[in-house]
Design a protein around this motif. Sequence first.
Motif, mmCIF file in Angstrom:
data_model
loop_
_atom_site.group_PDB
_atom_site.id
_atom_site.type_symbol
_atom_site.label_atom_id
_atom_site.label_comp_id
_atom_site.label_asym_id
_atom_site.label_seq_id
_atom_site.Cartn_x
_atom_site.Cartn_y
_atom_site.Cartn_z
ATOM 1 N N GLN A 65 45.776 45.901 39.733
ATOM 2 C CA GLN A 65 44.821 44.796 39.757
ATOM 3 C C GLN A 65 45.311 43.792 40.798
ATOM 4 O OE1 GLN A 65 44.210 42.168 36.238
ATOM 5 N NE2 GLN A 65 42.065 42.750 36.445
ATOM 6 N N GLN A 67 43.827 40.841 44.184
ATOM 7 C CA GLN A 67 42.736 40.041 44.731
ATOM 8 C C GLN A 67 42.854 39.969 46.242
ATOM 9 O OE1 GLN A 67 42.036 36.271 42.783
ATOM 10 N NE2 GLN A 67 41.028 35.376 44.571
ATOM 11 N N ASN A 70 37.995 36.411 47.927
ATOM 12 C CA ASN A 70 37.475 35.934 46.641
ATOM 13 C C ASN A 70 36.988 37.079 45.761
ATOM 14 O OD1 ASN A 70 36.796 33.986 44.702
ATOM 15 N ND2 ASN A 70 34.704 33.785 45.480
ATOM 16 N N ILE A 71 37.498 38.271 45.998
ATOM 17 C CA ILE A 71 37.103 39.428 45.190
ATOM 18 C C ILE A 71 38.320 40.020 44.492
ATOM 19 C CG2 ILE A 71 36.045 41.720 45.202
ATOM 20 C CD1 ILE A 71 34.417 40.934 47.595
ATOM 21 N N LYS A 72 38.201 40.213 43.191
ATOM 22 C CA LYS A 72 39.243 40.868 42.409
ATOM 23 C C LYS A 72 38.926 42.353 42.321
ATOM 24 C CE LYS A 72 38.803 38.513 38.645
ATOM 25 N NZ LYS A 72 39.045 38.008 37.262
ATOM 26 N N TYR A 73 39.967 43.159 42.398
ATOM 27 C CA TYR A 73 39.813 44.607 42.312
ATOM 28 C C TYR A 73 40.676 45.137 41.171
ATOM 29 C CZ TYR A 73 37.864 44.042 46.999
ATOM 30 O OH TYR A 73 37.103 43.642 48.070
ATOM 31 N N THR A 74 40.117 46.065 40.429
ATOM 32 C CA THR A 74 40.848 46.703 39.348
ATOM 33 C C THR A 74 40.706 48.204 39.493
ATOM 34 O OG1 THR A 74 40.360 44.857 37.865
ATOM 35 C CG2 THR A 74 41.141 46.889 36.847
ATOM 36 N N GLN A 84 34.863 42.554 41.601
ATOM 37 C CA GLN A 84 34.289 41.437 40.858
ATOM 38 C C GLN A 84 34.693 40.136 41.548
ATOM 39 O OE1 GLN A 84 35.850 41.059 36.884
ATOM 40 N NE2 GLN A 84 34.080 39.923 36.166
ATOM 41 N N ALA A 86 36.153 36.617 42.096
ATOM 42 C CA ALA A 86 37.183 35.846 41.408
ATOM 43 C C ALA A 86 36.620 34.509 40.956
ATOM 44 C CB ALA A 86 38.389 35.648 42.321
ATOM 45 N N TYR A 87 35.839 33.866 41.845
ATOM 46 C CA TYR A 87 35.230 32.576 41.527
ATOM 47 C C TYR A 87 33.778 32.609 41.992
ATOM 48 C CZ TYR A 87 40.120 31.265 41.137
ATOM 49 O OH TYR A 87 41.446 31.218 40.792
ATOM 50 N N SER A 115 30.040 40.945 37.422
ATOM 51 C CA SER A 115 30.764 40.792 38.685
ATOM 52 C C SER A 115 30.324 39.598 39.524
ATOM 53 C CB SER A 115 30.666 42.088 39.502
ATOM 54 O OG SER A 115 29.349 42.588 39.507
#
Length: 209
Positions: A65, A67, A70-74, A84, A86-87, A115
């Motif tokens: 996991q 970032q 501004n995109i988080k990845y899992t 998804q 992040a903010y 997301s």
Amino acid sequence: MMLQRAPLKQRLPSIAALKQLRKRKQRIRRAVTATVAAILLALAGWGVYMSQEDNGRPRFEQVAQFQVANIKYTSWGGLAASAQLAYAKEKNVVVPASVTHNGLTYLVSELGFNSFRHDTLLRKAVVMCEADTMNILQGAFKGCNNLKELYLISRKFVGIGSDIWKCPIDSLFDAHHYNDVTLYVPAAQLQLYRRSAWSKFKHIKPVVK
């Protein structure tokens, strides 16, 4: 008249038998305690399991996991990743087809639960995909009141939900999106989208290169 029983010591043949009886009772108490503890632990685990399901979070072990911007990845393995925000503060978002982290390149194959949810600034979202599959999960664009353009640039038809997390298209979008948002898809897939659940969108156009 009720008959009184003789004291326990008199009813047992020896002190050794009395000790043995006490030990049996202790073993029974320990066994009962262990069984109750196991049941409570199992119920607690099941409660967490169901809570995750109810909150729409995958129940699999995360491999990575991270970032980027501004995109988080899992990732749950296979060098595939779910994306998804992040903010929720973006006007224009491009979800890349792949992302590199710690020397490994992950193909983005999913927009995760919620997301882009409640990003009221969002007007344009571009989703790129080179993976064998691309799925958009529940709640993805709910509350994106100003969304006007959605680009699904994928080699394959983009799925609504997934085999594990099934959902209807109405769980991804608000009702006004079907009129307000123009959906852009590859020209070769245009008719496929128009014959699917995506047909709820009044404006589906081919991507102009």
